[in-house]
Write an enzyme that holds these catalytic residues in place. Structure first.
Site, short mmCIF file in Angstrom:
data_model
loop_
_atom_site.label_atom_id
_atom_site.label_comp_id
_atom_site.label_asym_id
_atom_site.label_seq_id
_atom_site.Cartn_x
_atom_site.Cartn_y
_atom_site.Cartn_z
N TYR A 84 -12.57 3.92 -6.59
CA TYR A 84 -11.96 3.98 -5.26
C TYR A 84 -11.48 2.61 -4.81
O TYR A 84 -10.99 2.45 -3.69
CB TYR A 84 -12.93 4.58 -4.24
CG TYR A 84 -14.18 3.76 -4.01
CD1 TYR A 84 -15.27 3.86 -4.86
CD2 TYR A 84 -14.28 2.87 -2.95
CE1 TYR A 84 -16.41 3.10 -4.67
CE2 TYR A 84 -15.41 2.10 -2.74
CZ TYR A 84 -16.47 2.22 -3.60
OH TYR A 84 -17.60 1.46 -3.41
N TYR B 47 0.87 -1.19 0.00
CA TYR B 47 0.00 0.00 0.00
C TYR B 47 0.90 1.23 0.00
O TYR B 47 1.93 1.23 0.69
CB TYR B 47 -0.86 -0.03 1.26
CG TYR B 47 -2.09 0.85 1.23
CD1 TYR B 47 -3.19 0.50 0.46
CD2 TYR B 47 -2.14 2.02 1.97
CE1 TYR B 47 -4.32 1.29 0.44
CE2 TYR B 47 -3.28 2.82 1.95
CZ TYR B 47 -4.37 2.45 1.19
OH TYR B 47 -5.49 3.24 1.16
N TRP C 132 -9.11 8.89 -3.29
CA TRP C 132 -8.38 8.28 -2.18
C TRP C 132 -8.51 9.22 -0.99
O TRP C 132 -8.02 10.35 -1.03
CB TRP C 132 -6.92 8.06 -2.57
CG TRP C 132 -6.12 7.21 -1.64
CD1 TRP C 132 -6.59 6.24 -0.82
CD2 TRP C 132 -4.71 7.25 -1.46
NE1 TRP C 132 -5.54 5.66 -0.13
CE2 TRP C 132 -4.38 6.28 -0.50
CE3 TRP C 132 -3.68 8.03 -2.01
CZ2 TRP C 132 -3.07 6.05 -0.09
CZ3 TRP C 132 -2.38 7.79 -1.59
CH2 TRP C 132 -2.08 6.81 -0.65
N LYS D 270 -17.63 -5.81 9.25
CA LYS D 270 -16.49 -5.05 9.75
C LYS D 270 -16.06 -5.59 11.11
O LYS D 270 -16.89 -5.80 12.00
CB LYS D 270 -16.95 -3.60 9.88
CG LYS D 270 -15.92 -2.61 10.27
CD LYS D 270 -14.92 -2.33 9.17
CE LYS D 270 -15.51 -1.53 8.01
NZ LYS D 270 -14.55 -1.42 6.90
N ARG E 62 -22.47 -8.61 -6.73
CA ARG E 62 -22.22 -9.96 -7.24
C ARG E 62 -23.41 -10.86 -6.93
O ARG E 62 -24.08 -10.67 -5.91
CB ARG E 62 -20.98 -10.56 -6.58
CG ARG E 62 -19.70 -10.22 -7.29
CD ARG E 62 -18.53 -10.84 -6.58
NE ARG E 62 -18.43 -10.34 -5.21
CZ ARG E 62 -17.47 -10.68 -4.37
NH1 ARG E 62 -16.53 -11.53 -4.74
NH2 ARG E 62 -17.43 -10.18 -3.14
N ASP E 63 -23.64 -11.81 -7.81
CA ASP E 63 -24.68 -12.79 -7.52
C ASP E 63 -24.23 -13.66 -6.33
O ASP E 63 -23.03 -13.84 -6.11
CB ASP E 63 -24.93 -13.68 -8.75
CG ASP E 63 -26.31 -14.30 -8.69
OD1 ASP E 63 -27.10 -13.93 -7.78
OD2 ASP E 63 -26.63 -15.13 -9.56
#
Lengths: 362, 362
Positions: free
Chosen positions: A263, A60, A289, A352, A191-192
């Site tokens: 993003y 990163y 960002w 989370k 997404r499926d």
């Protein structure tokens, strides 16, 4: 050092690598009183965000600064985001006092710790009241990303449309809520999955106008339906955290002069678009960002943004609190954290994870 | 109609298709005096641009309007760009008189004709003097594309760097010249070819600072050299008419906050970039299309742009003038035009082809 009471704990590492291998737990002494212009803070909740793992892996671009402040050794402390409470203020500090809630303005501040000494300029004061601990601990990355992307690229008016993918990501859910509060309409792609309808219902409950899967996107009936919904209003903002083929297909839904703001890149595929879309439809593609935003804005602007976000009263993200208990040994805490991170890495969590780091038993 | 003198000629078609099959030659009567607000013009030189062929094929978004003005039949006239001379002005026309040079502001005006009646609002007056016929005939598409791309996306100062691919295209050569005149430095990429060094010399003579091939781009020594040239000045503008892999590689040369402006896709590959370049380097990608610029700007702004371009004294593009002689039959002219277009299609020409359409022998 050795005589000071071992009052704190942090999740640390000394070299980049697989987080479930390189992270360890450090018990360290009580903090000295803060120097002038600094604060001692106690972290109440600190999320483990996906980017935090990329930081530890060393992939990163925003890197933490090694610190020797904990135990004299050069260490990296995990964590970028978190809710902290001011416990002691240094000389010359104004505008902040004991008990205030703050979040970190400095990236990679090392929030996976029970307590830290931080510079005043590296924190953002939260308005008091009106926000839960969980919302406060997760307010500096995802909600402002959603808020700024909806504000800074296209001058959207009530009734205008926004299209996004990864709509059930933390940012995506914030986009849905903030858009709904602004009277904007959202077309959301996910997404499926086996529990597709439950997810669609959940996003509708947050305020999503329409929710489709990428498979539905490939169906001409979907684009025809979207054309019907949006009528004469061309879609001028698209938010992307996926990349790859479905993202390119989604740009066909856009009108002229639209902006595509990326993003994230969950598909790990590049953003690949026909050049004609740029030339003939005048598409502009940008990245967003939040780290750069903080770097480019003043303390006053950051606090103003936080006040706005608190005022929006977003729903708490789906979460699980992982309490690192005081009575556990450093080795036991390390194992708990590594296990949790492995679960995140395998995508098995779906919500989370927030660390609650108790002060250890000495 | 049949009694009027057959004084004019145009290259026309009635349906989209392969230009070397669908184009024919029409001999048509002398123009009637222009109605109020219109002009009769005589074309002196009209280029065959690659996009003109895409228009005829029906794959270009800007379409000509069929006209019945030539011989009463509904026809499409080829050609978008050209130098015309005013031969007669309609009532109420001010600011233009017989002998003035004009170019077309309206896209797909049908410039492959010896004479046309056009609305005043559809032409741009050129300043008199100081520009050759060839430069005037090719001034509305390529030079302003180069000029606007260098002006409208990044506020470049003397000594700043620009990187571009397709550097030997008509736009690319204009970019090199305009940048040099502004004191900007250019890093130019071209395809490898047998006469590579001759091409590099030619571009250097136009003002190119550095010229590389895409093969050289893959070599790390090239990016190291470019880093050395640009020193502390990050490159913030990249112009692209190629797409595909070399274009993605070129973006690695860019600094933060750069703008990538695409005006073509000669590789026929999409523009495929890592999402991280958008997010972490804050790259913004745009398209530029001169047709849209004209649509969005006033007659005064268009003329101002033309005055500026004439003032820049650009070198004439490499060209060949194809005179369609008065004594040839329509069938012979058609064959000449189709042959020339086939040569362009096979990429065998390497220079701009300009039609000079003589008034036919009746």
């Amino acid at each position: 050092m050795s005589s000071a009471r071992l009052a704190n704990r942090a999740i640390v590492y000394t070299e980049n690598g697989d987080p479930s291998k390189v992270l360890t737990t450090l018990t360290y002494p009580r903090l000295a009183p803060p120097p002038p212009g600094a604060l001692n803070v106690k972290f109440r909740l600190s999320p483990i965000n996906p980017a935090d793992l990329n930081v530890i892996e060393g992939v990163y671009p925003s890197k933490p600064t090694p610190t020797t402040a904990l135990n004299g050794e050069s260490l990296l402390v995990g964590g970028n985001e978190g809710l902290a409470e001011v416990v002691e203020v240094g000389e010359g500090v104004s505008g902040l006092r004991k008990g205030d809630w703050v979040t970190m303005a400095k990236p990679q501040a090392g929030t996976w710790a029970s307590a830290l000494t931080v510079e005043v300029r590296d924190v953002i004061k939260l308005p008091s009241g009106g926000i839960s601990e969980v919302n406060a601990a997760t307010i500096t990355v995802n909600p402002p990303t959603a808020y700024c992307m909806l504000r800074d690229f296209v001058d959207l008016q009530e009734g205008d449309w926004v299209v996004q993918n990864g709509a059930n990501s933390a940012v995506g859910q914030a986009v849905i809520q903030i858009a709904a509060k602004r009277g904007l309409k959202t077309i959301n792609f996910v997404r499926d999955r086996p529990n597709r309808d439950a997810l669609k219902n959940q996003l509708h409950a947050l305020g999503a106008t329409h929710v489709f899967t990428y498979e539905e996107l490939a169906d001409k009936a979907t684009s025809a339906a979207i054309k019907e919904y949006t009528g004469s209003k061309p879609i001028r903002l698209m938010l992307n955290c996926v990349g790859g083929k479905p993202t390119a297909q989604m740009t066909r839904l856009l009108g002229s002069d639209a902006h595509l703001v990326s993003y994230g890149a969950m598909s790990k595929q590049p953003l690949s678009l026909p050049t004609s879309t740029f030339i003939w439809k005048n598409l502009a593609a940008h990245g967003f960002w939040m780290t750069r935003w903080y770097q480019g804005h003043s303390a006053a602007e950051r606090e103003e943004l936080m006040r706005t976000l608190v005022g929006l009263q977003l729903k708490e993200p789906e979460h699980e609190i992982l309490t690192l208990r005081r009575e556990k040994s450093d080795a036991e805490v390390t194992e708990t954290v590594r296990d949790a991170i492995a679960r995140i890495g395998q995508g098995m969590l779906g919500k989370k994870l927030l660390l609650q780091i108790e002060e250890p038993d000495a």
